[in-house]
Write a protein that holds these residues in place. Structure first.
Motif, PDB file in Angstrom:
ATOM      1  N   MET A 132       0.874  -1.299  -0.115  1.00  0.00           N
ATOM      2  CA  MET A 132       0.090   0.147  -0.162  1.00  0.00           C
ATOM      3  C   MET A 132       0.705   1.202   0.063  1.00  0.00           C
ATOM      4  O   MET A 132       0.468   1.977  -0.763  1.00  0.00           O
ATOM      5  CB  MET A 132      -0.886   0.040   1.299  1.00  0.00           C
ATOM      6  N   LYS A 133       2.079   1.154   1.006  1.00  0.00           N
ATOM      7  CA  LYS A 133       2.887   2.203   1.070  1.00  0.00           C
ATOM      8  C   LYS A 133       3.632   2.569  -0.333  1.00  0.00           C
ATOM      9  O   LYS A 133       3.868   3.760  -1.038  1.00  0.00           O
ATOM     10  CB  LYS A 133       3.641   2.261   2.145  1.00  0.00           C
ATOM     11  N   GLN A 134       4.009   1.654  -0.932  1.00  0.00           N
ATOM     12  CA  GLN A 134       4.747   1.576  -2.364  1.00  0.00           C
ATOM     13  C   GLN A 134       3.673   2.172  -3.327  1.00  0.00           C
ATOM     14  O   GLN A 134       4.139   3.237  -4.176  1.00  0.00           O
ATOM     15  CB  GLN A 134       5.249   0.305  -2.559  1.00  0.00           C
ATOM     16  N   GLN A 135       2.382   1.802  -3.537  1.00  0.00           N
ATOM     17  CA  GLN A 135       1.622   2.302  -4.216  1.00  0.00           C
ATOM     18  C   GLN A 135       1.209   3.778  -4.096  1.00  0.00           C
ATOM     19  O   GLN A 135       1.061   4.486  -4.935  1.00  0.00           O
ATOM     20  CB  GLN A 135       0.124   1.554  -4.629  1.00  0.00           C
ATOM     21  N   PHE A 136       1.086   4.111  -2.804  1.00  0.00           N
ATOM     22  CA  PHE A 136       0.742   5.625  -2.546  1.00  0.00           C
ATOM     23  C   PHE A 136       1.808   6.482  -2.955  1.00  0.00           C
ATOM     24  O   PHE A 136       1.730   7.325  -3.827  1.00  0.00           O
ATOM     25  CB  PHE A 136       0.768   5.569  -0.914  1.00  0.00           C
ATOM     26  N   GLN A 137       3.070   6.135  -2.772  1.00  0.00           N
ATOM     27  CA  GLN A 137       4.276   7.099  -3.033  1.00  0.00           C
ATOM     28  C   GLN A 137       4.202   7.289  -4.584  1.00  0.00           C
ATOM     29  O   GLN A 137       4.506   8.382  -4.936  1.00  0.00           O
ATOM     30  CB  GLN A 137       5.638   6.317  -2.533  1.00  0.00           C
ATOM     31  N   ILE A 138       4.377   6.327  -5.516  1.00  0.00           N
ATOM     32  CA  ILE A 138       4.381   6.670  -6.957  1.00  0.00           C
ATOM     33  C   ILE A 138       3.193   7.202  -7.334  1.00  0.00           C
ATOM     34  O   ILE A 138       3.053   8.192  -8.219  1.00  0.00           O
ATOM     35  CB  ILE A 138       4.528   5.163  -7.696  1.00  0.00           C
ATOM     36  N   ASP A 139       1.787   6.867  -6.795  1.00  0.00           N
ATOM     37  CA  ASP A 139       0.691   7.531  -7.264  1.00  0.00           C
ATOM     38  C   ASP A 139       0.741   8.895  -7.106  1.00  0.00           C
ATOM     39  O   ASP A 139       0.352   9.831  -7.806  1.00  0.00           O
ATOM     40  CB  ASP A 139      -0.366   6.838  -6.644  1.00  0.00           C
ATOM     41  N   PHE A 140       1.368   9.231  -5.884  1.00  0.00           N
ATOM     42  CA  PHE A 140       1.350  10.662  -5.345  1.00  0.00           C
ATOM     43  C   PHE A 140       2.134  11.561  -6.092  1.00  0.00           C
ATOM     44  O   PHE A 140       1.984  12.669  -6.609  1.00  0.00           O
ATOM     45  CB  PHE A 140       1.743  10.794  -3.782  1.00  0.00           C
ATOM     46  N   LEU A 141       3.352  11.037  -6.460  1.00  0.00           N
ATOM     47  CA  LEU A 141       4.295  11.776  -7.020  1.00  0.00           C
ATOM     48  C   LEU A 141       3.912  11.974  -8.585  1.00  0.00           C
ATOM     49  O   LEU A 141       4.100  13.091  -9.128  1.00  0.00           O
ATOM     50  CB  LEU A 141       5.804  11.050  -7.208  1.00  0.00           C
ATOM     51  N   ILE A 142       3.277  10.972  -9.110  1.00  0.00           N
ATOM     52  CA  ILE A 142       2.823  11.287 -10.668  1.00  0.00           C
ATOM     53  C   ILE A 142       1.709  12.330 -10.399  1.00  0.00           C
ATOM     54  O   ILE A 142       1.675  13.061 -11.328  1.00  0.00           O
ATOM     55  CB  ILE A 142       2.537   9.867 -11.117  1.00  0.00           C
ATOM     56  N   LYS A 143       0.813  12.003  -9.610  1.00  0.00           N
ATOM     57  CA  LYS A 143      -0.256  13.165  -9.364  1.00  0.00           C
ATOM     58  C   LYS A 143       0.339  14.672  -9.265  1.00  0.00           C
ATOM     59  O   LYS A 143      -0.336  15.711  -9.652  1.00  0.00           O
ATOM     60  CB  LYS A 143      -1.139  12.922  -8.342  1.00  0.00           C
ATOM     61  N   GLN A 144       1.498  14.653  -8.390  1.00  0.00           N
ATOM     62  CA  GLN A 144       2.110  15.918  -8.346  1.00  0.00           C
ATOM     63  C   GLN A 144       2.919  16.554  -9.460  1.00  0.00           C
ATOM     64  O   GLN A 144       3.424  17.511  -9.548  1.00  0.00           O
ATOM     65  CB  GLN A 144       2.950  15.911  -7.136  1.00  0.00           C
ATOM     66  N   GLY A 145       2.757  15.701 -10.615  1.00  0.00           N
ATOM     67  CA  GLY A 145       3.562  16.107 -11.930  1.00  0.00           C
ATOM     68  C   GLY A 145       4.657  15.496 -12.259  1.00  0.00           C
ATOM     69  O   GLY A 145       5.732  16.024 -13.190  1.00  0.00           O
ATOM     70  N   LEU A 146       5.155  14.563 -11.401  1.00  0.00           N
ATOM     71  CA  LEU A 146       6.555  13.722 -11.843  1.00  0.00           C
ATOM     72  C   LEU A 146       6.323  13.315 -13.291  1.00  0.00           C
ATOM     73  O   LEU A 146       5.557  12.745 -13.692  1.00  0.00           O
ATOM     74  CB  LEU A 146       6.770  12.629 -11.064  1.00  0.00           C
ATOM     75  N   ASN A 147       7.545  13.488 -14.121  1.00  0.00           N
ATOM     76  CA  ASN A 147       7.795  13.305 -15.508  1.00  0.00           C
ATOM     77  C   ASN A 147       8.812  12.348 -15.552  1.00  0.00           C
ATOM     78  O   ASN A 147       9.569  12.254 -14.793  1.00  0.00           O
ATOM     79  CB  ASN A 147       8.114  14.354 -16.314  1.00  0.00           C
ATOM     80  N   LYS A 148       8.865  11.376 -16.524  1.00  0.00           N
ATOM     81  CA  LYS A 148       9.855  10.521 -16.763  1.00  0.00           C
ATOM     82  C   LYS A 148      11.303  10.944 -16.768  1.00  0.00           C
ATOM     83  O   LYS A 148      12.249  10.502 -16.447  1.00  0.00           O
ATOM     84  CB  LYS A 148       9.329   9.641 -18.058  1.00  0.00           C
TER      85      LYS A 148
END
Length: 224
Positions: free
Chosen positions: A36-52
């Motif tokens: 859960m914590k793993q998924q939360f982190q990547i989901d949060f960062l992408i929602k905040q605009g993390l680009n490849k």
């Protein structure tokens, strides 16, 4: 009969893998909550605009519980992870190989003090998940100074903190600190960083069922 045996073997393998991952990631928190914590982190960062193409620094990367999907998402060599516990970082490297993500060539760095780190890169985004909650005042000050030095102009620093007047606690030899928001605002202002409260972790999608964890506040800080 043969099909039943195959099913049992597959279940046994999956259970072994799950148990191994829980044991490994329990070095950085509750083992049963690692996914859960793993998924939360990547989901949060992408929602905040993390680009490849962004260059990301993950402070306190630990066993790469959160780092693995970031490494997978980002372009080659764009992930940097800092970890103070060498044996924990070694477990992260093992998990990296198990997941066959070492081809992404992440930069994994063991360190003791922030003021001893020398890097030749600046970051679009810096992330510290469940890390500042373990920093005493002196180390927190060093961290903000480090972030200000290595964050690009208009770069963003995200970190969750415990806000309140509760006495400090302990976890695995580290303090668990509670500070007023003014403490972090002062550190941010001193280092040329603009601070904003995004809300509780729970409001952002982190549902651990542990009030003390879900009620932590996520801070968004921009280099100005």
């Amino acid at each position: 009969m043969f099909n039943n045996v195959i099913i049992i073997i597959k279940k046994s393998i999956n259970y072994f893998i799950k148990s191994r991952q829980e044991k490994r990631h329990s070095l950085v928190g509750a083992g049963n909550l690692w996914k859960m914590k793993q998924q939360f982190q990547i989901d949060f960062l992408i929602k905040q605009g993390l680009n490849k193409s962004d260059i990301l620094l993950d402070i306190g990367c630990g066993t790469l519980r959160g780092g693995l999907p970031m490494i997978s998402f980002l372009d080659v060599s764009n992930y940097y992870g800092l970890e103070v516990r060498k044996h924990v970082l070694e477990e992260g490297k093992k998990e990296l190989k198990k997941q066959k993500l070492d081809y992404k060539m992440p930069n994994l760095i063991s360190f003791i003090r922030f003021d001893e780190i020398k890097l030749d890169v600046k970051y679009d985004m810096i992330f510290a998940f469940s890390v500042l909650i373990h920093f005493n005042d002196q180390i927190a000050n060093q961290c903000f100074n480090f972030v200000s030095k290595y964050l690009k102009s208009d770069g963003v620093f995200f970190a969750n903190v415990n806000i309140g007047d509760h006495p400090d606690g302990y976890w695995e030899g580290f303090p668990v600190v509670f500070r007023k928001i003014s403490f972090y605002e002062t550190l941010a202002n001193k280092n040329g960083i603009e601070l904003e409260q995004l809300g509780s972790l729970k409001s952002l999608g982190h549902n651990s069922g542990i009030p003390g964890s879900d009620q932590q506040i996520m801070l968004k800080m921009i280099k100005i």
